[in-house]
Design a protein around this motif. Structure first.
Motif, PDB file in Angstrom:
ATOM      1  N   ILE A   1       1.234  -0.863  -0.048  1.00  0.00           N
ATOM      2  CA  ILE A   1       0.577   0.125   0.058  1.00  0.00           C
ATOM      3  C   ILE A   1       1.168   1.480  -0.126  1.00  0.00           C
ATOM      4  O   ILE A   1       0.614   2.418   0.262  1.00  0.00           O
ATOM      5  N   GLY A   2       2.285   0.838  -0.224  1.00  0.00           N
ATOM      6  CA  GLY A   2       3.356   2.267   0.367  1.00  0.00           C
ATOM      7  C   GLY A   2       3.699   2.727   1.205  1.00  0.00           C
ATOM      8  O   GLY A   2       4.225   3.630   1.122  1.00  0.00           O
ATOM      9  N   LEU A   3       3.391   2.560   2.225  1.00  0.00           N
ATOM     10  CA  LEU A   3       4.153   3.069   3.710  1.00  0.00           C
ATOM     11  C   LEU A   3       5.378   2.625   4.009  1.00  0.00           C
ATOM     12  O   LEU A   3       6.198   3.554   3.805  1.00  0.00           O
ATOM     13  N   LEU A   4       5.401   1.539   3.084  1.00  0.00           N
ATOM     14  CA  LEU A   4       7.338   1.263   2.999  1.00  0.00           C
ATOM     15  C   LEU A   4       7.166   1.505   1.675  1.00  0.00           C
ATOM     16  O   LEU A   4       7.172   1.164   0.503  1.00  0.00           O
ATOM     17  N   PRO A   5       8.502   1.374   1.374  1.00  0.00           N
ATOM     18  CA  PRO A   5       9.638   1.929   0.001  1.00  0.00           C
ATOM     19  C   PRO A   5       8.991   0.530  -0.806  1.00  0.00           C
ATOM     20  O   PRO A   5       9.405  -0.287  -0.182  1.00  0.00           O
ATOM     21  N   LYS A   6       9.570   0.021  -1.798  1.00  0.00           N
ATOM     22  CA  LYS A   6       9.903  -1.027  -2.375  1.00  0.00           C
ATOM     23  C   LYS A   6      11.062  -1.445  -2.080  1.00  0.00           C
ATOM     24  O   LYS A   6      12.232  -0.838  -2.328  1.00  0.00           O
ATOM     25  N   ILE A   7      11.039  -2.325  -1.500  1.00  0.00           N
ATOM     26  CA  ILE A   7      12.238  -3.751  -0.556  1.00  0.00           C
ATOM     27  C   ILE A   7      12.527  -4.033  -0.896  1.00  0.00           C
ATOM     28  O   ILE A   7      12.547  -4.689  -2.688  1.00  0.00           O
ATOM     29  N   GLY A   8      14.051  -4.277  -1.038  1.00  0.00           N
ATOM     30  CA  GLY A   8      15.165  -4.321  -2.279  1.00  0.00           C
ATOM     31  C   GLY A   8      15.198  -6.369  -1.751  1.00  0.00           C
ATOM     32  O   GLY A   8      14.872  -7.099  -1.061  1.00  0.00           O
ATOM     33  N   ARG A   9      15.833  -6.783  -3.027  1.00  0.00           N
ATOM     34  CA  ARG A   9      15.718  -8.198  -3.464  1.00  0.00           C
ATOM     35  C   ARG A   9      16.510  -8.504  -3.542  1.00  0.00           C
ATOM     36  O   ARG A   9      17.913  -8.042  -4.297  1.00  0.00           O
ATOM     37  N   THR A  10      16.714  -9.360  -2.786  1.00  0.00           N
ATOM     38  CA  THR A  10      18.271 -10.754  -3.365  1.00  0.00           C
ATOM     39  C   THR A  10      18.193 -11.350  -4.358  1.00  0.00           C
ATOM     40  O   THR A  10      17.698 -10.953  -5.415  1.00  0.00           O
TER      41      THR A  10
END
Length: 75
Positions: A23-32
């Motif tokens: 919902i956009g509360l957190l930024p797109k989290i990086g991925r391994t």
């Protein structure tokens, strides 16, 4: 940090963390390279802020608006 580590550290479910990202509360989290979420120190700061605000009774809708305005900046 992995989603499991963040979930345990902040006592939030993994589903809640995924929802906050969706919902956009957190930024797109990086991925391994394997596709697993990898939370940065900055990401964890947002998790801590959101958890604190939710515990203070701030609604999800108000937080979404705050985060939107925060990222908009002075524009």
């Amino acid at each position: 940090m992995t989603i499991t580590q963040v979930s345990q550290q902040y006592n939030l479910s993994q589903d809640t963390l995924r929802y906050y990202e969706k919902i956009g509360l957190l930024p797109k989290i990086g991925r391994t390279t394997g596709g697993a979420r990898c939370y940065s120190e900055s990401d964890c700061g947002w998790v801590e802020f959101i958890k604190c605000m939710r515990e203070a009774g701030v609604s999800i809708e108000a937080l979404v608006e705050y985060v939107r305005l925060f990222h908009e900046g002075d524009a």
